[in-house]
Design a protein around this motif. Structure first.
Motif, short mmCIF file in Angstrom:
data_model
loop_
_atom_site.label_atom_id
_atom_site.label_comp_id
_atom_site.label_asym_id
_atom_site.label_seq_id
_atom_site.Cartn_x
_atom_site.Cartn_y
_atom_site.Cartn_z
N ALA A 1 0.83 -1.22 0.00
CA ALA A 1 0.00 0.00 0.00
C ALA A 1 0.86 1.26 0.00
N ALA A 2 1.98 1.24 0.75
CA ALA A 2 2.82 2.44 0.86
C ALA A 2 3.87 2.48 -0.24
N GLN A 3 3.93 1.44 -1.07
CA GLN A 3 4.90 1.34 -2.16
C GLN A 3 6.34 1.54 -1.67
N VAL A 4 6.69 0.75 -0.63
CA VAL A 4 8.07 0.75 -0.13
C VAL A 4 8.60 -0.68 -0.13
N SER A 5 9.93 -0.81 -0.14
CA SER A 5 10.55 -2.14 -0.08
C SER A 5 10.57 -2.62 1.37
N GLY A 6 10.86 -3.91 1.54
CA GLY A 6 10.97 -4.47 2.87
C GLY A 6 12.06 -3.78 3.69
#
Lengths: 201, 201
Positions: free
Chosen positions: A46-51
């Motif tokens: 949802a936040a379009q970030v990587s792990g």
């Protein structure tokens, strides 16, 4: 200790924005699906970030959860302050704001209050943070009621702080009735009845 | 159809007692551990019945859950009726009953209201049953308030049915505040403030 106040690294402005986006998306997911129904993978997507980005800001789900509780508390307190409950027009605006807000609450309940049932018995830190958020909400309501009180607009003999606790309790319970009955009617009835009793027109 | 009203076999008196024991034990476990935290094995052990006995009365967990919701609704409605809210002494007794009850609620919340957050969004049948139970509770509160109303003891211009919805909402929200703050103080404040506003002494 990097910045002298806690052990988190100081964030750049871009870092602050990414962190805020993660918290906002996590809050929306948790409100919709509940704490147990929201995974870190959902939040990443949802936040379009990587792990590794997510881990950089929130080493575990508990830290993220605590940030979400703080975010929801800030949101309700800011809304409360903006409603200018203390003026006569403010009272109408506040009433309309909470009644409009209840449409969201029909699915999911109060963004802050609905966390009580999910976390209060299993997570003492989360419980304390939710309690602190609800206290801040009561204080913000009380600020408006004190203004009405000094204008002589409260029912006689009523303490503004006690009334703030009562307004918050009625709001929370009325949200619960609206959620379970799938109708805003019990919510409007409860809020309007309490305001009619407590505040002189 | 065996008994002409539904498709369940008619129970002997002993059967009724066993069934009631299962429901009562399941209700206590669910209040303590939540719906998700309670297994049919837990219920079997607590009610001291075999798996085939449990299955005889409740072919699946949903049927048991529905019986538990009905049981909790019956309990709150019976307590409400016994409190004789309509008399002046009844009002004091009712206030003391709910304040005493809140000690239990500090761990687990309202036995009926706390099911909303757990079931309203995931189980439409349970949601409808909880809503019906809360409606019955509001009706029982209203019966008492109508008596006070006809004795001229309600604040002027207040409809007893509207006030009953407000009392129930305030109760539910005040239970939530008590649960999250681990204190009966917000509960007592909210109930006492509402009663002071609504009812003439």
């Amino acid at each position: 200790m990097v910045n002298g106040t806690n052990d988190r690294p100081r964030l750049t402005r871009k870092g602050e924005r990414v962190r805020a986006r993660i918290v906002e998306e996590a809050a929306a997911l948790i409100h919709e699906r509940g704490v147990a129904g929201t995974t870190l993978d959902d939040v990443k997507a949802a936040a379009q970030v990587s792990g590794s980005q997510l881990y950089h800001y929130f080493p575990d789900k508990n830290e993220l959860l605590q940030a979400v509780i703080g975010y929801q508390a800030d949101t309700v307190v800011t809304n409360q302050r903006q409603a200018l409950l203390g003026s006569a027009m403010g009272l109408e605006a506040w009433r309309d704001m909470v009644v409009t807000g209840v449409t969201r609450a029909q699915a999911g309940g109060c963004p802050l209050g609905s966390l009580v049932g999910q976390l209060a018995e299993s997570d003492p830190e989360a419980r304390a943070l939710i309690a602190a958020g609800l206290e801040r909400w009561a204080t913000a309501i009380s600020e408006g009621l004190r203004l009405l009180h000094s204008d002589g607009k409260l029912a006689p003999g009523i303490d503004p702080d006690d009334l703030a606790t009562t307004v918050l309790a009625t709001l929370q319970g009325a949200l619960l009735l609206a959620q379970v009955q799938r109708s805003t009617r019990p919510f409007e009835t409860a809020i309007d009845t309490l305001l009619a009793l407590a505040i002189k027109t």
